[in-house]
Write an enzyme that holds these catalytic residues in place. Structure first.
Site, PDB file in Angstrom:
ATOM      1  N   HIS A  27     -34.656 -33.088 -13.204  1.00  0.00           N
ATOM      2  CA  HIS A  27     -35.443 -33.230 -11.887  1.00  0.00           C
ATOM      3  C   HIS A  27     -34.689 -32.625 -10.875  1.00  0.00           C
ATOM      4  O   HIS A  27     -34.259 -33.486  -9.946  1.00  0.00           O
ATOM      5  CB  HIS A  27     -36.168 -34.484 -11.843  1.00  0.00           C
ATOM      6  CG  HIS A  27     -37.051 -34.613 -10.564  1.00  0.00           C
ATOM      7  ND1 HIS A  27     -37.419 -35.590  -9.868  1.00  0.00           N
ATOM      8  CD2 HIS A  27     -37.977 -33.581 -10.270  1.00  0.00           C
ATOM      9  CE1 HIS A  27     -38.270 -35.598  -9.017  1.00  0.00           C
ATOM     10  NE2 HIS A  27     -38.837 -34.323  -9.145  1.00  0.00           N
ATOM     11  N   ARG A  70     -50.590 -30.749  -0.454  1.00  0.00           N
ATOM     12  CA  ARG A  70     -49.627 -29.641  -0.964  1.00  0.00           C
ATOM     13  C   ARG A  70     -49.772 -28.062  -0.947  1.00  0.00           C
ATOM     14  O   ARG A  70     -50.999 -27.973  -0.682  1.00  0.00           O
ATOM     15  CB  ARG A  70     -49.500 -30.067  -2.722  1.00  0.00           C
ATOM     16  CG  ARG A  70     -49.174 -31.145  -3.179  1.00  0.00           C
ATOM     17  CD  ARG A  70     -47.561 -31.194  -3.209  1.00  0.00           C
ATOM     18  NE  ARG A  70     -47.154 -32.703  -3.540  1.00  0.00           N
ATOM     19  CZ  ARG A  70     -45.995 -33.193  -3.821  1.00  0.00           C
ATOM     20  NH1 ARG A  70     -44.970 -31.897  -3.928  1.00  0.00           N
ATOM     21  NH2 ARG A  70     -45.598 -34.133  -3.769  1.00  0.00           N
ATOM     22  N   SER A  72     -38.608 -37.934  -5.624  1.00  0.00           N
ATOM     23  CA  SER A  72     -39.805 -37.238  -5.144  1.00  0.00           C
ATOM     24  C   SER A  72     -39.949 -37.238  -3.729  1.00  0.00           C
ATOM     25  O   SER A  72     -39.831 -38.242  -2.928  1.00  0.00           O
ATOM     26  CB  SER A  72     -41.238 -37.700  -5.412  1.00  0.00           C
ATOM     27  OG  SER A  72     -41.003 -37.697  -7.120  1.00  0.00           O
ATOM     28  N   ARG A  90     -32.866 -41.580  -0.446  1.00  0.00           N
ATOM     29  CA  ARG A  90     -32.821 -41.874   0.928  1.00  0.00           C
ATOM     30  C   ARG A  90     -32.372 -43.326   0.935  1.00  0.00           C
ATOM     31  O   ARG A  90     -33.061 -44.469   0.320  1.00  0.00           O
ATOM     32  CB  ARG A  90     -34.421 -42.169   1.469  1.00  0.00           C
ATOM     33  CG  ARG A  90     -35.099 -40.947   1.578  1.00  0.00           C
ATOM     34  CD  ARG A  90     -36.542 -41.245   1.793  1.00  0.00           C
ATOM     35  NE  ARG A  90     -37.385 -39.846   1.850  1.00  0.00           N
ATOM     36  CZ  ARG A  90     -37.409 -39.310   3.109  1.00  0.00           C
ATOM     37  NH1 ARG A  90     -37.184 -39.852   4.097  1.00  0.00           N
ATOM     38  NH2 ARG A  90     -37.927 -38.143   3.207  1.00  0.00           N
ATOM     39  N   ARG A 125     -49.731 -38.400  -8.216  1.00  0.00           N
ATOM     40  CA  ARG A 125     -49.555 -38.590  -9.689  1.00  0.00           C
ATOM     41  C   ARG A 125     -49.690 -40.332  -9.712  1.00  0.00           C
ATOM     42  O   ARG A 125     -49.389 -41.054  -8.920  1.00  0.00           O
ATOM     43  CB  ARG A 125     -47.942 -38.422  -9.952  1.00  0.00           C
ATOM     44  CG  ARG A 125     -47.507 -37.225 -10.094  1.00  0.00           C
ATOM     45  CD  ARG A 125     -46.066 -37.017 -10.526  1.00  0.00           C
ATOM     46  NE  ARG A 125     -45.007 -37.352  -9.639  1.00  0.00           N
ATOM     47  CZ  ARG A 125     -44.508 -38.570  -9.518  1.00  0.00           C
ATOM     48  NH1 ARG A 125     -44.720 -39.484 -10.656  1.00  0.00           N
ATOM     49  NH2 ARG A 125     -43.581 -39.091  -8.760  1.00  0.00           N
ATOM     50  N   LYS A 145     -44.527 -31.723 -14.593  1.00  0.00           N
ATOM     51  CA  LYS A 145     -43.769 -32.967 -15.005  1.00  0.00           C
ATOM     52  C   LYS A 145     -43.940 -33.367 -16.527  1.00  0.00           C
ATOM     53  O   LYS A 145     -42.926 -33.910 -17.020  1.00  0.00           O
ATOM     54  CB  LYS A 145     -44.202 -34.146 -14.026  1.00  0.00           C
ATOM     55  CG  LYS A 145     -44.342 -33.793 -12.629  1.00  0.00           C
ATOM     56  CD  LYS A 145     -42.725 -33.524 -12.058  1.00  0.00           C
ATOM     57  CE  LYS A 145     -42.790 -33.465 -10.518  1.00  0.00           C
ATOM     58  NZ  LYS A 145     -41.334 -33.231 -10.372  1.00  0.00           N
ATOM     59  N   ASN A 195     -27.164 -29.493   6.631  1.00  0.00           N
ATOM     60  CA  ASN A 195     -26.696 -30.074   5.297  1.00  0.00           C
ATOM     61  C   ASN A 195     -25.628 -29.014   4.680  1.00  0.00           C
ATOM     62  O   ASN A 195     -24.893 -29.147   3.804  1.00  0.00           O
ATOM     63  CB  ASN A 195     -27.769 -30.447   4.229  1.00  0.00           C
ATOM     64  CG  ASN A 195     -28.787 -31.640   4.585  1.00  0.00           C
ATOM     65  OD1 ASN A 195     -28.202 -32.364   5.761  1.00  0.00           O
ATOM     66  ND2 ASN A 195     -29.874 -31.622   4.171  1.00  0.00           N
ATOM     67  N   TYR A 236     -55.471 -33.501 -10.240  1.00  0.00           N
ATOM     68  CA  TYR A 236     -54.476 -33.602  -9.376  1.00  0.00           C
ATOM     69  C   TYR A 236     -53.045 -33.228  -9.817  1.00  0.00           C
ATOM     70  O   TYR A 236     -52.530 -33.694 -10.826  1.00  0.00           O
ATOM     71  CB  TYR A 236     -54.333 -34.511  -8.375  1.00  0.00           C
ATOM     72  CG  TYR A 236     -53.804 -34.273  -6.883  1.00  0.00           C
ATOM     73  CD1 TYR A 236     -54.510 -33.576  -5.997  1.00  0.00           C
ATOM     74  CD2 TYR A 236     -52.194 -34.385  -6.757  1.00  0.00           C
ATOM     75  CE1 TYR A 236     -53.859 -33.665  -4.495  1.00  0.00           C
ATOM     76  CE2 TYR A 236     -51.826 -34.279  -5.403  1.00  0.00           C
ATOM     77  CZ  TYR A 236     -52.558 -33.515  -4.452  1.00  0.00           C
ATOM     78  OH  TYR A 236     -52.160 -33.127  -3.369  1.00  0.00           O
ATOM     79  N   ASP A 252     -37.346 -27.754  -8.157  1.00  0.00           N
ATOM     80  CA  ASP A 252     -37.835 -29.144  -8.678  1.00  0.00           C
ATOM     81  C   ASP A 252     -37.427 -29.375  -9.938  1.00  0.00           C
ATOM     82  O   ASP A 252     -37.197 -30.457 -10.305  1.00  0.00           O
ATOM     83  CB  ASP A 252     -39.525 -29.126  -8.706  1.00  0.00           C
ATOM     84  CG  ASP A 252     -40.184 -30.382  -8.824  1.00  0.00           C
ATOM     85  OD1 ASP A 252     -39.328 -31.346  -8.210  1.00  0.00           O
ATOM     86  OD2 ASP A 252     -41.048 -30.751  -9.563  1.00  0.00           O
ATOM     87  N   CYS A 286     -37.940 -35.929  -1.172  1.00  0.00           N
ATOM     88  CA  CYS A 286     -36.528 -36.141  -0.525  1.00  0.00           C
ATOM     89  C   CYS A 286     -36.119 -35.270   0.158  1.00  0.00           C
ATOM     90  O   CYS A 286     -34.923 -34.957   0.497  1.00  0.00           O
ATOM     91  CB  CYS A 286     -35.712 -37.157  -1.361  1.00  0.00           C
ATOM     92  SG  CYS A 286     -35.960 -38.661  -1.323  1.00  0.00           S
TER      93      CYS A 286
END
Ligand code: O2Y
Ligand code: MN
Length: 598
Positions: free
Chosen positions: A238, A377, A260, A408, A69, A218, A506, A209, A285, A262
């Site tokens: 998101h 991807r 994005s 993060r 992107r 998006k 997690n 792309y 997503d 993560c």
């Protein structure tokens, strides 16, 4: 075809401007998908993978200048600059259309223009929304087949006068007689990803792309939909959506907003390590959420596939994604083995002896280069995920019990924090931050504030977006609202080693959240929110030192005091559009920290 006058006019107008040689109305059929594959193979864009290893799958390599992107080329073209806000590039809609019209003029010469009617969300769902993307890229058509619901049934729902989002996309590389087509046509000099939120239009030029070109994702489902959601009183976020099932079969639904790359896809498909607990996937997503008649916030996944980051995905990090992508998938910018299978960094401990890399060059271990692009991807149908929830296409969505924010952060931010209430949760989301990754062009590893993980995706002023979040709580009773949490799987020790094992582990944090929602787990009030009391996190069977746990759940008062001016600075950007509630949440945090004993 269709009797929808405005759709026919749209197609005529665009074809008059872009002047394609042919127009193809997509019906969404398997034959159509196979035709796209053949066209890509003929053009040198794609290679068909070894059928015995990866049935019905292709391998695609993009132009090296078209790999992610492009946020600096992404615009929100609202009439007023203030309405785009400080986090978006703004351009005047008429001026931008004038600039773009020149670029689109004749841009599809020699090519076919595909008309893709698509539904974001189960076709006909009251939460779904229709778009039509006009594109000159067979790669986009094939990806849209997987990522959305395409075709005739969408035209049926649209009828003769239904509303739709108008999407126009061109790779910006007209074909003439002078030479053959490029394997990945694009226009490296002129890239524009433009959104016209007031007229619900998207014009994308020059890139083929991912999020730049698959306009349902998006562009439509977040940037345009966030504006629709504000106007109509719902939420376009998101967020992944997962279903958590305890050993008794009791179910809770959780959404999670993470910047994005993560690990959203990994979390959405997590395999819990605690016996008897299960996770099923609704989406990885994007979540569209509306209050149902019962006052519960209900979410759908508007997408039909995953456009997942390949590097780092392995049977250990995400077995379900690996299994999902075992067939009928598109692999972009990965590496290919001599046997015709795909490979990327982190897929296996052992590296293949030789590969052809994402740049079409021979690759051998130790050659000093990555075989796959970091933003490589896989595009895979959601229904192929072994743990897809049976209700993932429920047109009425699933009722959300908890919302996670995260990012993060190597330090300061604990493993998990529960918001005191919706307003405090909105504050936590508005301050979310993360160290950057390769999903967007730009520097990797820098700290950036990414409110609600929507920084690149909010189609309007983020101050107003926060106000919209706050306002949503008045649409139902406080007890019916999802609880809000902030998680950080990425805290490190002084040596830079991750303190928390992540991945399947997690589920221990998810279990605590599940039990909090049920009123079964204890928490302690701290200046930054509620944290698990010692012993409340189920750590049975996990090899982790008490020191690490203490550090993961430590509220670093000095660190947080140092964070306050950074949050203030971040909030200043929104000027007088920052809701006063968020100012007061910040003051309260500051007071609580000042009164705390470090
Ligand atoms: O367009 C790209 O390069 C991929 S960006 C992307 C793809 C899938 C899911 N999320 C993202 C993101 O950037 O958040
Ligand atoms: Mn994303």
């Amino acid at each position: 075809m269709t009797k929808h006058k405005k759709l026919v006019e749209f197609v005529e107008q665009v074809s008059g401007m872009c002047r394609p040689d042919r127009i193809h109305w997509c019906d969404g059929s398997e034959q159509e998908y196979q035709l796209m594959i053949r066209l890509m193979v003929q053009a040198g864009t794609a290679i068909v993978m070894n059928q015995s290893k990866r049935p019905n799958s292709i391998f695609v390599r993009s132009d090296p200048l078209d790999v992610a992107r492009v946020e600096d080329r992404t615009y929100i073209c609202s009439s007023l600059k203030e309405d785009a806000g400080p986090t978006n590039n703004w351009a005047d809609p008429s001026e931008m259309k004038a600039t773009l019209s020149k670029l689109f003029d004749g841009s599809m010469k020699g090519r076919t223009m595909y008309v893709i009617p698509y539904s974001m969300g189960p076709t006909g769902s009251p939460i779904a929304n229709i778009g039509v993307e006009l594109t000159d890229s067979p790669y986009v058509v094939a990806n849209m087949h997987i990522m959305t619901r395409v075709g005739t049934q969408v035209l049926e729902v649209l009828g003769t006068d239904g509303e739709f989002v108008r999407g126009l996309h061109s790779v910006g590389a007209p074909l003439d007689e002078s030479g053959p087509d490029a394997p990945w046509p694009c226009n490296a000099q002129h890239k524009y990803i433009c959104h016209f939120p007031e007229t619900r239009e998207i014009w994308s030029f020059g890139s083929g792309y991912g999020g730049n070109a698959l306009l349902g994702k998006k562009c439509h489902s977040l940037r345009i939909a966030s504006v629709q959601a504000r106007d109509e009183g719902w939420m376009a976020e998101h967020m992944l959506i997962l279903k958590l099932i305890n050993p008794k079969g009791l179910v809770r639904y959780v959404t999670g907003a993470f910047p994005s790359a993560c690990g959203k896809t990994n979390l959405a498909m997590l395999i819990p390590t605690i016996p008897g607990w299960r996770v099923e996937t609704i989406g990885d997503d994007i979540a569209w959420m509306k209050f149902g008649p019962d006052g519960r916030l209900r979410a759908i996944n508007p997408e039909a596939g995953f456009f997942g980051v390949a590097p780092g995905t392995s049977v250990l990090s995400n077995l379900n994604a690996i299994l999902a992508a075992s067939q009928h998938s598109i692999f972009t910018n990965c590496a290919i083995t001599p046997e015709g299978d795909v490979w990327w960094e982190g897929m296996s401990d052992e590296e293949p002896r030789e590969l052809s890399d994402w740049l079409r060059r021979p690759w051998t271990p130790g050659c000093g280069r990555k075989a796959a692009h970091p933003n490589a991807r896989f595009t895979t149908p959601a229904k192929q995920c072994p743990v897809i929830a049976p209700e993932w296409e429920d047109p009425n969505g699933v009722p959300i019990d908890a919302i996670l924010f995260g990012g993060r952060r190597a330090n300061i931010v604990p493993l998990v924090t529960e918001a005191f209430d919706w307003q405090h949760g909105t504050f936590l989301g508005s301050t979310a931050s993360s160290e950057t990754t390769a999903a967007a062009a730009g520097k990797v590893g820098q700290l950036r504030r990414d409110p609600m993980a929507m920084l690149p995706f909010c189609g309007y002023h983020m101050g107003d977006y926060f106000a919209h979040w706050l306002k949503m709580s008045s649409r139902t009773d406080a007890v019916k609202l999802p609880r809000i949490y902030y998680v950080n799987w990425f805290r490190q020790d002084a040596q830079g080693k991750f303190l928390w094992p992540g991945y399947g582990e997690n589920c221990r944090v998810l279990k605590w959240i599940f039990e909090r929602v049920n009123g079964e787990a204890d928490a302690i009030d701290t200046p930054i929110g509620r944290l698990p009391v010692p012993g409340a996190l189920d750590l049975s069977g996990l090899k982790i030192s008490q020191q690490a746990i203490d550090e993961l759940l430590r509220v670093d008062i000095d660190g947080w005091r140092a964070e306050v001016p950074l949050i203030k600075q971040h909030f200043e950007m929104f000027g007088d559009r920052l809701p006063r509630e968020l100012h007061s949440e910040l003051s309260r945090l500051e007071d609580r920290l000042n009164n705390a004993i470090p």
